[in-house]
Design a protein around this motif. Structure first.
Motif, PDB file in Angstrom:
ATOM      1  N   VAL A   1      -0.156  -0.100  -3.933  1.00 18.65           N
ATOM      2  CA  VAL A   1      -0.484   1.202  -4.528  1.00 18.65           C
ATOM      3  C   VAL A   1      -0.553   2.294  -3.455  1.00 18.65           C
ATOM      4  O   VAL A   1      -0.042   3.396  -3.648  1.00 18.65           O
ATOM      5  CB  VAL A   1      -1.815   1.120  -5.318  1.00 18.65           C
ATOM      6  CG1 VAL A   1      -2.276   2.504  -5.754  1.00 18.65           C
ATOM      7  CG2 VAL A   1      -1.648   0.223  -6.526  1.00 18.65           C
TER       8      VAL A   1
ATOM      9  N   ARG B   1       2.771   3.713  -2.471  1.00 20.72           N
ATOM     10  CA  ARG B   1       3.316   4.586  -3.530  1.00 20.72           C
ATOM     11  C   ARG B   1       2.599   5.932  -3.514  1.00 20.72           C
ATOM     12  O   ARG B   1       3.222   6.987  -3.635  1.00 20.72           O
ATOM     13  CB  ARG B   1       3.144   3.925  -4.901  1.00 20.72           C
ATOM     14  CG  ARG B   1       4.122   2.814  -5.160  1.00 20.72           C
ATOM     15  CD  ARG B   1       4.310   2.575  -6.653  1.00 20.72           C
ATOM     16  NE  ARG B   1       3.204   1.855  -7.246  1.00 20.72           N
ATOM     17  CZ  ARG B   1       3.074   0.522  -7.242  1.00 20.72           C
ATOM     18  NH1 ARG B   1       4.005  -0.214  -6.685  1.00 20.72           N
ATOM     19  NH2 ARG B   1       2.042  -0.062  -7.806  1.00 20.72           N
ATOM     20  N   LEU B   2       1.279   5.895  -3.360  1.00 22.38           N
ATOM     21  CA  LEU B   2       0.498   7.135  -3.316  1.00 22.38           C
ATOM     22  C   LEU B   2       0.972   8.010  -2.149  1.00 22.38           C
ATOM     23  O   LEU B   2       1.124   9.227  -2.293  1.00 22.38           O
ATOM     24  CB  LEU B   2      -0.993   6.803  -3.154  1.00 22.38           C
ATOM     25  CG  LEU B   2      -1.924   7.968  -2.802  1.00 22.38           C
ATOM     26  CD1 LEU B   2      -1.940   9.009  -3.923  1.00 22.38           C
ATOM     27  CD2 LEU B   2      -3.359   7.467  -2.552  1.00 22.38           C
ATOM     28  N   GLU B   3       1.236   7.384  -0.994  1.00 23.83           N
ATOM     29  CA  GLU B   3       1.624   8.157   0.186  1.00 23.83           C
ATOM     30  C   GLU B   3       2.893   8.962  -0.069  1.00 23.83           C
ATOM     31  O   GLU B   3       3.009  10.109   0.336  1.00 23.83           O
ATOM     32  CB  GLU B   3       1.821   7.226   1.381  1.00 23.83           C
ATOM     33  CG  GLU B   3       0.521   6.631   1.870  1.00 23.83           C
ATOM     34  CD  GLU B   3       0.724   5.643   3.001  1.00 23.83           C
ATOM     35  OE1 GLU B   3      -0.064   5.666   3.928  1.00 23.83           O
ATOM     36  OE2 GLU B   3       1.673   4.842   2.947  1.00 23.83           O
TER      37      GLU B   3
ATOM     38  N   TRP C   1       4.140   9.725  -3.171  1.00 22.55           N
ATOM     39  CA  TRP C   1       3.884  10.625  -4.305  1.00 22.55           C
ATOM     40  C   TRP C   1       3.177  11.903  -3.847  1.00 22.55           C
ATOM     41  O   TRP C   1       3.482  12.997  -4.326  1.00 22.55           O
ATOM     42  CB  TRP C   1       3.047   9.862  -5.347  1.00 22.55           C
ATOM     43  CG  TRP C   1       2.731  10.622  -6.591  1.00 22.55           C
ATOM     44  CD1 TRP C   1       3.503  10.717  -7.718  1.00 22.55           C
ATOM     45  CD2 TRP C   1       1.538  11.398  -6.852  1.00 22.55           C
ATOM     46  NE1 TRP C   1       2.865  11.493  -8.660  1.00 22.55           N
ATOM     47  CE2 TRP C   1       1.658  11.933  -8.149  1.00 22.55           C
ATOM     48  CE3 TRP C   1       0.395  11.691  -6.115  1.00 22.55           C
ATOM     49  CZ2 TRP C   1       0.686  12.735  -8.724  1.00 22.55           C
ATOM     50  CZ3 TRP C   1      -0.585  12.505  -6.686  1.00 22.55           C
ATOM     51  CH2 TRP C   1      -0.436  13.020  -7.983  1.00 22.55           C
ATOM     52  N   LEU C   2       2.242  11.772  -2.904  1.00 21.06           N
ATOM     53  CA  LEU C   2       1.497  12.950  -2.434  1.00 21.06           C
ATOM     54  C   LEU C   2       2.411  14.021  -1.841  1.00 21.06           C
ATOM     55  O   LEU C   2       2.098  15.206  -1.894  1.00 21.06           O
ATOM     56  CB  LEU C   2       0.443  12.532  -1.393  1.00 21.06           C
ATOM     57  CG  LEU C   2      -0.829  11.886  -1.937  1.00 21.06           C
ATOM     58  CD1 LEU C   2      -1.663  11.305  -0.786  1.00 21.06           C
ATOM     59  CD2 LEU C   2      -1.667  12.892  -2.737  1.00 21.06           C
TER      60      LEU C   2
ATOM     61  N   VAL D   1      -5.800  12.660  -5.886  1.00 18.31           N
ATOM     62  CA  VAL D   1      -5.742  11.190  -5.838  1.00 18.31           C
ATOM     63  C   VAL D   1      -6.081  10.608  -7.222  1.00 18.31           C
ATOM     64  O   VAL D   1      -5.447   9.660  -7.699  1.00 18.31           O
ATOM     65  CB  VAL D   1      -6.702  10.655  -4.746  1.00 18.31           C
ATOM     66  CG1 VAL D   1      -6.810   9.139  -4.798  1.00 18.31           C
ATOM     67  CG2 VAL D   1      -6.226  11.113  -3.369  1.00 18.31           C
TER      68      VAL D   1
ATOM     69  N   PHE E   1      -3.084  10.916  -9.457  1.00 14.72           N
ATOM     70  CA  PHE E   1      -2.133   9.840  -9.162  1.00 14.72           C
ATOM     71  C   PHE E   1      -2.558   8.568  -9.897  1.00 14.72           C
ATOM     72  O   PHE E   1      -1.741   7.876 -10.513  1.00 14.72           O
ATOM     73  CB  PHE E   1      -2.079   9.589  -7.650  1.00 14.72           C
ATOM     74  CG  PHE E   1      -1.433   8.282  -7.275  1.00 14.72           C
ATOM     75  CD1 PHE E   1      -0.045   8.167  -7.222  1.00 14.72           C
ATOM     76  CD2 PHE E   1      -2.201   7.153  -6.988  1.00 14.72           C
ATOM     77  CE1 PHE E   1       0.552   6.951  -6.897  1.00 14.72           C
ATOM     78  CE2 PHE E   1      -1.605   5.939  -6.662  1.00 14.72           C
ATOM     79  CZ  PHE E   1      -0.226   5.839  -6.616  1.00 14.72           C
ATOM     80  N   ASP E   2      -3.848   8.286  -9.845  1.00 18.20           N
ATOM     81  CA  ASP E   2      -4.367   7.062 -10.465  1.00 18.20           C
ATOM     82  C   ASP E   2      -4.123   7.081 -11.983  1.00 18.20           C
ATOM     83  O   ASP E   2      -3.736   6.074 -12.568  1.00 18.20           O
ATOM     84  CB  ASP E   2      -5.865   6.974 -10.150  1.00 18.20           C
ATOM     85  CG  ASP E   2      -6.444   5.657 -10.594  1.00 18.20           C
ATOM     86  OD1 ASP E   2      -5.869   4.619 -10.241  1.00 18.20           O
ATOM     87  OD2 ASP E   2      -7.481   5.669 -11.294  1.00 18.20           O
TER      88      ASP E   2
ATOM     89  N   ARG F   1       0.193   5.568 -10.698  1.00 20.73           N
ATOM     90  CA  ARG F   1      -0.072   4.468  -9.764  1.00 20.73           C
ATOM     91  C   ARG F   1       0.808   3.249 -10.000  1.00 20.73           C
ATOM     92  O   ARG F   1       1.035   2.454  -9.085  1.00 20.73           O
ATOM     93  CB  ARG F   1      -1.562   4.094  -9.709  1.00 20.73           C
ATOM     94  CG  ARG F   1      -2.090   3.271 -10.826  1.00 20.73           C
ATOM     95  CD  ARG F   1      -3.546   2.870 -10.558  1.00 20.73           C
ATOM     96  NE  ARG F   1      -3.691   1.641  -9.820  1.00 20.73           N
ATOM     97  CZ  ARG F   1      -4.695   1.370  -8.993  1.00 20.73           C
ATOM     98  NH1 ARG F   1      -5.634   2.254  -8.766  1.00 20.73           N
ATOM     99  NH2 ARG F   1      -4.772   0.208  -8.391  1.00 20.73           N
TER     100      ARG F   1
END
Ligand SMILES: C[S@@+](CC[C@H](N)C(=O)[O-])C[C@H]1O[C@@H](n2cnc3c(N)ncnc32)[C@H](O)[C@@H]1O
Length: 400
Positions: A275, A278-280, A282-283, A360, A363-364, A368
């Motif tokens: 996760v 992916r977050l990195e 997406w940000l 964040v 994103f969740d 995510r």
């Protein structure tokens, strides 16, 4: 016969790559079984070649920095799977070494063609010699800057362009020389992250459908771009930003000496879920300016920073404040679980921490479970949707 013949070692390597999901298709498996990989790194033993978990460096510059390598087998495999190569295709490889070009030659067969381009004449002559010795005289090797158009490219373009060097931009030449329906696989530096993306055409732009976490030696020549590091606490804590991003080094260093504000998000991660990677990515499409905070282990020991991974953590900043993601272990969790939080410094820390923490949480809620999608638009594309973008010299990237 010894059980350590190159064929046996290769068979084991291929079985492992299958087992871990790097090789998925029978075609890529057959190519890996056919290519005598050890002939492309004659500096080391066959045992080392077939058991190397990562790439084998083959050339260093005068400062001792690696400039060429035979990439890791898992990375060759994942990039070839992402490229979806079929017999008869015309393929351009940027960055030569021999091993990957030989795999490409197996995949396109005798009716296809492979051209491999490298900027470094030492590497092209090495690749030529090793390819000939291994029986791949049919691969064309050219010395040129691969970020420039290739003069004798096929008129309809290449069916596949596989870049095997870390790029800071999606060169116009790659978009222009990609045939209709073609695929471009390129390791791209994106706000301090290294990701290999596989792109296909969609409505006049390129859309990614595969994201691979990977490290590559950096591209050389006029398209090379250096990252910038803002030292926040000597060499121990650094904010790493792309060359085009503004960051006031004095104000941010000053901010870092001020007390911090922590906000925990209730967003949890497991150890192996993927996760955070992916977050990195997406940000990069959700918040700006966005970069990376990196810290030495001593920095954590001296409590200068919260829990920051070795590869760094996502960071945001304003003219006078900065905030970065951190982790803490979830108490009493039955398996390894971590919670994401934000640590902010500077006069604007409250507002910055809230904005980052809310991003964040978004994103969740929204993203995510799926791979982020990167789109590359030409600088003048009227269909560019606007919003947060990563602007490179030749493309504007959006991430969603
Ligand atoms: C990781 S190595 C290539 C690995 C290789 N494809 C293999 O079979 O594993 C990257 C190569 O890119 C080359 N390179 C760097 N900048 C380049 C440029 N602008 N154009 C073409 N090649 C470049 C380097 O000289 C280096 O040999």
């Amino acid at each position: 016969m010894s059980i350590r013949t190159p064929d046996v070692l290769r068979g084991r390597m291929v079985a492992e790559l299958r087992a871990r999901g790097a090789i998925v298709s029978d075609e890529v498996e057959a190519a890996f079984l056919a290519v005598p990989r050890h002939l492309f790194a004659p500096e080391v033993t066959a045992e080392e070649v077939y058991s190397a978990p990562e790439g084998i460096f083959t050339k260093f510059n005068d400062r001792g920095k690696p400039v060429s390598s035979v990439s890791a087998p898992w990375l060759h495999a994942r990039m070839l799977e992402a490229a979806r190569i079929a017999p008869g295709m015309t393929v351009l490889e940027i960055g030569s070494g021999g091993a990957n070009a030989a795999l490409l030659a197996e995949l396109v067969g005798w009716h296809g063609s492979v051209t491999s381009v490298d900027i470094d004449p030492d590497i092209t002559s090495r690749a030529r010699e090793l390819l000939d010795r291994a029986g791949y005289g049919r691969v064309r090797v050219r010395q040129a800057d691969g970020a420039q158009p290739l003069p004798d490219a096929p008129a309809r373009g290449f069916d596949r362009i596989i870049v095997t060097v870390g790029a800071a931009d999606v060169a116009a030449a790659w978009r222009d020389q990609l045939a209709p329906g073609g695929r471009l696989v390129v390791p791209l530096r994106l706000r301090g992250l290294s990701r290999t993306l596989a792109f296909a055409h969609e409505d006049g732009h390129l859309r990614s459908d595969t994201v691979i976490r990977s490290g590559f030696v950096s591209i050389q020549g006029p398209s090379a771009r250096a990252v910038r590091s803002v030292r926040l606490a000597g060499r121990h804590v650094r904010l790493v930003v792309d060359e085009d991003q503004e960051a006031d080094a004095n104000a941010l260093t000053e901010a870092f000496t001020e007390p911090s504000r922590e906000q925990w998000t209730s967003v949890e991660l497991g150890g192996q879920e993927g996760v955070l990677p992916r977050l990195e990515v997406w940000l990069a499409g959700a918040i700006a300016p966005y970069g990376r905070l990196r810290a030495t282990p001593e920095a954590a020991g001296r409590e200068l920073v919260g829990w920051v991974l070795d590869a760094g953590m996502p960071a945001v900043w304003t003219h006078d404040s900065l905030a970065y993601l951190s982790l803490r272990q979830v108490p009493r969790a039955t398996s390894e679980r971590y919670e994401l939080g934000v640590i902010a410094h500077g006069p604007g820390r409250e507002a910055l921490a809230s904005r980052f923490a809310e991003t964040v949480r978004r994103f969740d809620r929204e993203a995510r479970d799926s791979e982020p999608v990167v789109r590359a638009y030409g600088p003048e594309d009227p269909h560019f949707p606007g919003g947060v973008s990563v602007d490179k010299p030749s493309v504007r990237l959006t991430v969603a």
